[in-house]
Design a protein around this motif. Sequence first.
Motif, PDB file in Angstrom:
ATOM      1  N   LEU A 134      -3.340 -19.329  -1.887  1.00  0.00           N
ATOM      2  CA  LEU A 134      -4.082 -18.459  -1.052  1.00  0.00           C
ATOM      3  C   LEU A 134      -5.280 -17.900  -1.613  1.00  0.00           C
ATOM      4  N   ALA A 135      -5.458 -17.821  -2.776  1.00  0.00           N
ATOM      5  CA  ALA A 135      -6.893 -17.410  -3.704  1.00  0.00           C
ATOM      6  C   ALA A 135      -8.204 -18.344  -3.196  1.00  0.00           C
ATOM      7  N   THR A 136      -8.130 -19.505  -3.780  1.00  0.00           N
ATOM      8  CA  THR A 136      -8.912 -20.197  -2.954  1.00  0.00           C
ATOM      9  C   THR A 136      -9.059 -20.437  -1.579  1.00  0.00           C
ATOM     10  N   ASP A 137      -8.418 -20.903  -0.818  1.00  0.00           N
ATOM     11  CA  ASP A 137      -9.040 -20.274   0.508  1.00  0.00           C
ATOM     12  C   ASP A 137      -9.589 -18.799   0.797  1.00  0.00           C
ATOM     13  N   ARG A 138      -9.640 -18.449   0.557  1.00  0.00           N
ATOM     14  CA  ARG A 138      -9.932 -16.570   0.494  1.00  0.00           C
ATOM     15  C   ARG A 138     -11.346 -17.056  -0.313  1.00  0.00           C
ATOM     16  N   ILE A 139     -11.169 -17.304  -1.210  1.00  0.00           N
ATOM     17  CA  ILE A 139     -13.236 -18.009  -2.062  1.00  0.00           C
ATOM     18  C   ILE A 139     -14.150 -18.228  -0.970  1.00  0.00           C
TER      19      ILE A 139
END
Length: 469
Positions: free
Chosen positions: A303-308
Motif C-alpha cells: 500500500l505504501a509503495t503504490d502511493r509513493i
Amino acid sequence: MRSLRIKFTALLVGLLVLACVSLAWVATQQERSALEAEVENRGRALAAILAGAAMEHLPGVELGDFDGELVLERLMREVGASNGVVAVRLLGREGRVVASLDASERGLSPRTLTGAQARPAADQRGSRLLAAAPILYSKLRVGEAQVELDLRVLVDPVVKSTTRRLALAAAVLTLVGVGAGVVFVALLAVPLRRLRLGVERLRDGDVTVRVAPTSRDEVGELTRAFNEMGDSLLQKQRIQNAFGRYVNDYVLAQLLDGPESEQLEGMEREVSVLFADIRGFTRLSEGMKARDVVALLNEVFQLATDRILERGGIVDKFIGDSVMAYFGAPVPHSDHPLRALLAGVDILRTLEERNQSEPSDPDAPPRVPVQMGIGIHTGIVVVGNIGSDRRTDFTAIGDVVNVAHRLEKLSKPGEILVSQAVQRRVRAEVRLQFRGEQQLSGREEPVHVYSVDRSRESAPRAAQDPFTP
C-alpha cells in the motif's frame, strides 16, 4: 512482400528476354555468316566448272565461231538452272561480256554493268554475291567466268526459319524461367513473411515469439539472428522483472543500458526524504506466526509503495517495519516537497480505509489494524551507488535522511511531521500546524517541527480536500 515478388519477377523476365534476344541475334548472325560463306564456295565451284568447260570454246566465240557460242550458251543455261543463280556471264580477254544469260549484257564492259560483276569475288552488292573464276588456255588467261547468286533466295529463308525456331525456344525458355522464378520467389517469400510477422509481434512486445529456420541460406541465417535477438530481449526482460523488485526503475534502466554509467556514481540533488514506520509493530506481531507477520508487512508495504510511486517518488529501502523513500531524484521535480507530503497523506488514508474494510475472504481472520507515523525533510543529499564492488545500494546519503528519520520517530500514529524546510515550500497548498522546536538526537540546533492538519478530511473531498495534487 507482394511488391518485392512483382519487382523480382519483372527483373527476372527482363533478364531472360534480354538474354534470349541476345543469344538469338548472335546465333542468327553466326548462321548467316556460315551460310554466306557456303554460298560463296558454291558460287566459286560453279564458276570454276563453267570456266573449265568454256576454256576450249571462248577463243572461237571471240572469232565468231557460231558452234562454240551455242555450246557456251548451253553451259551457261545449265549453270543458271542452279538454285539461287541470277546471272552467268563470260568475259573475254578485254574484259567485255562475250556470253551471258542476259543477252543485253553482251559486248558491255564490267563498268557499264548494273550488276555486281565489276566487284571482287565474295563482295556483296545489295543482296547478291558474285563468284568468279579465270579461264585459262595453255596457262594463259583468256577470260573470266562469273556466277552471281541471290542471297535472298539461298540464305534468308534458312535464317528466317532458324529465327522462328530460336524465337519459339526463347519463348519456352522465358516461360520456364518465369515459372521457376515465381516458384523461387514464393519459396523465398514464405519464410520472409513469417519473419516479418515475427518482427511485428516482437515490436508489439511479445519477446517469446520465435521463427523456425527453414533453410541454411541467408534467409535461414537472418531467421536464426532474429531468434537470438528474441532470446536476448527475453533474458533482459527477465532480468528487469527480477531486479525491478529490488531496485528502482531508474537504476534498473541505467544498469541495463550500461553498468558503468557515470550517473550511478553519485550526484548532489535537493530531495525530500520520507520515512514511514508502523507504530506498535512489536506488540502487533506478538502471538502471530512468522508467515502471517511477513504477509502483514508485505500488505502494508505494498500500500505504501503504490502511493509513493503514484506521486513520483523512489522507494529506497525497507528497514524492518519502516519504509524510506525520496522525491526529486534521480528525475528532478521542482515540487518534490509537496509530492512527498501528499504521498504521506495518501498512505495514511489508504491505511485507514484498509483498517475499516473487511477481508475479501469471508473465512479469513479479521484484519489487524495498522497505523503509521511519517516524517519528511527537504535538503541536499548525495544520490548514487553506495557500497563495495560486490554489493551496492543506490540510495540517498546526507543529514537530510537523518532528520527525516528523527521526525518519523517523533510522530504519533496517524501523524505526519515535517521540517521548516518543507513547511516553507508547501504552506501555500497545505495547512500545517507549528509543533514547536524539537531537539533531535545527534543535532546541536533545534528543528522547527510542523504537523499536517488533516482535520478538513472530514469534509467532502471533492470540495475541500487540500491534498489533491
